[in-house]
Design a protein around this motif. Sequence first.
Motif, short mmCIF file in Angstrom:
data_model
loop_
_atom_site.label_atom_id
_atom_site.label_comp_id
_atom_site.label_asym_id
_atom_site.label_seq_id
_atom_site.Cartn_x
_atom_site.Cartn_y
_atom_site.Cartn_z
N VAL A 80 0.61 9.02 11.61
CA VAL A 80 1.93 8.71 11.14
C VAL A 80 2.17 9.43 9.87
O VAL A 80 3.37 9.96 9.83
CB VAL A 80 1.99 7.18 10.68
N GLU A 81 1.23 9.83 8.98
CA GLU A 81 1.35 10.39 7.95
C GLU A 81 1.87 11.77 8.17
O GLU A 81 2.63 12.32 7.67
CB GLU A 81 0.22 10.45 6.95
N ALA B 180 8.15 8.85 0.75
CA ALA B 180 7.54 7.79 1.66
C ALA B 180 6.07 7.93 1.47
O ALA B 180 5.39 8.90 1.58
CB ALA B 180 7.83 7.87 3.06
N ARG B 181 5.26 6.68 1.44
CA ARG B 181 3.87 6.47 1.61
C ARG B 181 3.69 5.90 2.93
O ARG B 181 4.47 5.21 3.45
CB ARG B 181 3.34 5.97 0.40
N VAL B 182 2.59 5.81 3.50
CA VAL B 182 1.98 5.30 4.60
C VAL B 182 0.69 4.59 4.20
O VAL B 182 -0.29 5.16 3.60
CB VAL B 182 1.62 6.28 5.58
N VAL C 105 5.77 3.20 4.72
CA VAL C 105 5.38 2.46 6.19
C VAL C 105 4.20 1.99 6.20
O VAL C 105 3.21 2.44 5.61
CB VAL C 105 5.06 4.03 6.89
N VAL C 106 4.23 0.64 6.79
CA VAL C 106 2.86 -0.09 6.78
C VAL C 106 2.57 -0.17 8.30
O VAL C 106 3.44 -0.84 9.29
CB VAL C 106 3.03 -1.57 6.59
N THR C 107 1.52 0.48 8.73
CA THR C 107 1.15 0.60 9.88
C THR C 107 0.00 -0.23 10.62
O THR C 107 -0.47 -0.89 9.50
CB THR C 107 1.10 2.14 10.56
N THR C 108 -0.72 0.06 11.41
CA THR C 108 -2.06 -0.81 11.80
C THR C 108 -3.22 -0.54 11.45
O THR C 108 -3.73 -1.07 10.47
CB THR C 108 -1.84 -0.99 13.36
#
Length: 248
Positions: free
Chosen positions: A124-125, A137-139, A113-116
């Motif tokens: 999110v994690e 999944a990694r964040v 997951v690529v967040t802001t």
Amino acid sequence: MQILVVNPNTTASMTETIAAAARSVAGAWTEVVAVTSSMGPVSIEGYYDEALAVPGLLVEIATGERSGAQAAIIACFDDTGLDAARAMANIPVIGICEASLAVASFIAQRFTVVTTTERSRVPVEGLVHRYGMAGRARVRAADIPVLALEDPTSDAVPKLRDEIARAIEKDRAEAIVLGCAGMADLAAELQREFGVPVIDGVGAAVKQAEALIALGLSTSKRGAYANPSEKPYHGALKSFAPGAVAGE
């Protein structure tokens, strides 16, 4: 069928991006009604913004349900107010983080997951753990303020591309999940560029909402998501007493 898509921040231009993404994948039989919260922060970046976005979100979902929506989507990757909305509403409510992680799990063993921002990465994690995806999944955070995604002169998109490239190289990610509803319009372009599936949570949630409606399924009202017990609320939140916000 009618699906309500709620942007729980108050930035109407972001709602337009979200609405376009939702309509691009919706079936011919689906009407997408996209709305912007009338109260709360202009962007949701961290726990404080998230908490203060919930009242406006609940108002929009309650209004949409009364107007005939058969499912609702919360278009914020923090899944802002998701549990409260499910308890209040009698239609299925889908968060875009949960929806996109589910879709990613169908097509990849490892995904990122690529967040802001870092402030957003931590919540999110937590959701990744909650939804049982911590082993897959990694964040990552691309150091992008949410509203920079609305500014074509900013460096938001190059930063996003750089972080996706790092995820593919260092995490060995087999798919990328875009961790912000404001990225919804970038998914197809990034998928072509990087050659791996790139999942937009808005589109993922629309298809899952359509499936739930077609199957005649809604949120269980037994146990955790039972409608809240009626009781008085006081002060500024008086109008949010159980039953009042839903117009019962």
